[in-house]
Design an enzyme around this catalytic site. Structure first.
Site, PDB file in Angstrom:
ATOM      1  N   ASP A 117       0.850  -1.177   0.000  1.00  0.00           N
ATOM      2  CA  ASP A 117       0.000   0.000   0.000  1.00  0.00           C
ATOM      3  C   ASP A 117       0.898   1.243   0.000  1.00  0.00           C
ATOM      4  O   ASP A 117       2.102   1.152   0.279  1.00  0.00           O
ATOM      5  CB  ASP A 117      -0.879  -0.057   1.261  1.00  0.00           C
ATOM      6  CG  ASP A 117      -1.614   1.221   1.535  1.00  0.00           C
ATOM      7  OD1 ASP A 117      -2.246   1.745   0.605  1.00  0.00           O
ATOM      8  OD2 ASP A 117      -1.562   1.695   2.679  1.00  0.00           O
ATOM      9  N   PHE A 118       0.316   2.405  -0.291  1.00  0.00           N
ATOM     10  CA  PHE A 118       1.112   3.641  -0.289  1.00  0.00           C
ATOM     11  C   PHE A 118       0.887   4.442   0.994  1.00  0.00           C
ATOM     12  O   PHE A 118       1.724   4.443   1.886  1.00  0.00           O
ATOM     13  CB  PHE A 118       0.800   4.493  -1.525  1.00  0.00           C
ATOM     14  CG  PHE A 118       1.678   5.714  -1.616  1.00  0.00           C
ATOM     15  CD1 PHE A 118       3.016   5.595  -1.952  1.00  0.00           C
ATOM     16  CD2 PHE A 118       1.174   6.976  -1.343  1.00  0.00           C
ATOM     17  CE1 PHE A 118       3.847   6.715  -2.011  1.00  0.00           C
ATOM     18  CE2 PHE A 118       1.977   8.099  -1.412  1.00  0.00           C
ATOM     19  CZ  PHE A 118       3.324   7.969  -1.749  1.00  0.00           C
ATOM     20  N   ASP A 119      -0.267   5.098   1.123  1.00  0.00           N
ATOM     21  CA  ASP A 119      -0.512   5.956   2.293  1.00  0.00           C
ATOM     22  C   ASP A 119      -0.594   5.127   3.568  1.00  0.00           C
ATOM     23  O   ASP A 119      -1.360   4.165   3.662  1.00  0.00           O
ATOM     24  CB  ASP A 119      -1.820   6.723   2.105  1.00  0.00           C
ATOM     25  CG  ASP A 119      -1.715   7.762   1.010  1.00  0.00           C
ATOM     26  OD1 ASP A 119      -1.163   8.830   1.263  1.00  0.00           O
ATOM     27  OD2 ASP A 119      -2.202   7.482  -0.108  1.00  0.00           O
ATOM     28  N   ASP A 165      -2.104  -0.809   5.855  1.00  0.00           N
ATOM     29  CA  ASP A 165      -2.341  -0.174   7.156  1.00  0.00           C
ATOM     30  C   ASP A 165      -3.798   0.114   7.463  1.00  0.00           C
ATOM     31  O   ASP A 165      -4.125   0.508   8.580  1.00  0.00           O
ATOM     32  CB  ASP A 165      -1.584   1.161   7.219  1.00  0.00           C
ATOM     33  CG  ASP A 165      -2.305   2.263   6.456  1.00  0.00           C
ATOM     34  OD1 ASP A 165      -2.632   3.300   7.059  1.00  0.00           O
ATOM     35  OD2 ASP A 165      -2.571   2.083   5.251  1.00  0.00           O
TER      36      ASP A 165
END
Length: 282
Positions: A35-37, A221
């Site tokens: 994932d990124f954020d 997250d």
């Protein structure tokens, strides 16, 4: 494993330990999906200011040549994730793939281009109704809309009472989504409306099938990462070793299912760096 300065963390589950062991033994047969954020980038009040952690990019570039593939799967538009991540033109990341809008868009470092379907008509229709809906709820200042092209999100993190605003919006936005054939995806003080049949689990499963990888590492997250967790569980049931990593403990639905929980993006970057050291030594 890793180095004395940056040791490789140990999973807390037997399935996670088996996944990490398989990755270390045969890294060229492993997909590392992220994932990124909240995973590669810290969560910030203004998502437009999010950037990959400074140690993330060097770690990814060190790891990428040793594994089958690294793929970033994000709810953001692919082009935005590439720009905020600084992924374009990085030596070592020539084979990086970014799947934006939960897999509806794809950016390949090899070509530098984004491919995407036509937008779902319900997105524009729901977006047109949104201002009147928000005005009717009288939530006050701080609630704002993030445009994503293939989707949109309403953020409450900057509201006077973020949780109260989030709770007040959830049912009306669910109704808005239903009326226009969309799905509502809750996250950390954000509610996103997007087309159905698009999620990180579908994107991850398709990508693993395409790559022919045997081992899967997935790190996320937030609630939007749960479908990817479920996809890894299904792949493990079919004989694919897998490792589930959670960035942070703010979302217990994720952290309680993970094989390895790390404090946040800085620790994820250090984990990736330690993993790169370990596989380069094999």
């Amino acid at each position: 494993m890793g180095s004395p300065e940056n040791p490789l963390p140990t999973p807390t589950t037997t399935t996670g330990t088996a996944g990490l062991t398989a990755l270390l033994a045969h890294p060229a047969k492993a997909v590392v999906a992220l994932d990124f954020d909240g995973t590669l980038a810290d969560i910030v009040p203004d998502p437009e200011q999010a950037r990959a952690h400074p140690r993330a990019l060097p770690a990814l570039a060190a790891l990428a040549p040793h594994v089958a593939s690294i793929v970033v799967i994000t709810g953001r538009p692919a082009e935005v994730a590439v720009r905020f991540g600084g992924f374009a033109g990085v030596p070592g990341l020539e084979r990086l793939v970014v799947l934006g809008h939960y897999g509806a868009e794809r950016w390949d470092a090899a070509t530098g281009t984004v491919t995407a379907p036509d937008p779902h008509p319900g997105v524009a229709a729901a977006r047109a109704e949104l201002p009147a809906l928000l005005d009717g709820l009288a939530l006050g200042q701080g609630t704002w809309i993030e445009e994503k092209g293939q989707a949109f999100a309403v953020h409450t993190r900057r509201a006077t009472d973020p949780q109260a605003a989030f709770d007040a919006l959830r049912t009306p936005l669910a109704g808005l989504a239903t009326r226009h054939g969309l799905v509502l995806e809750p996250g950390r003080m954000v509610l996103e409306l997007r087309p159905p049949g698009v999620d990180k689990g579908v994107a991850l499963t398709r990508y693993v099938d395409e790559s022919g990888a045997e081992t899967i590492l997935y790190a996320g997250d937030d609630l939007g990462d749960l479908p990817a967790y479920t996809a890894v569980d299904a792949l493990r049931a079919n004989g694919h070793p897998g490792l589930l990593v959670c960035s942070g403990t703010e979302v217990p639905e994720l952290s309680t299912r993970s094989d390895l929980t790390l404090p946040g993006p800085a620790a994820v970057a250090d984990f990736l760096a330690a993993l790169a050291e370990a596989v380069s030594a094999t």
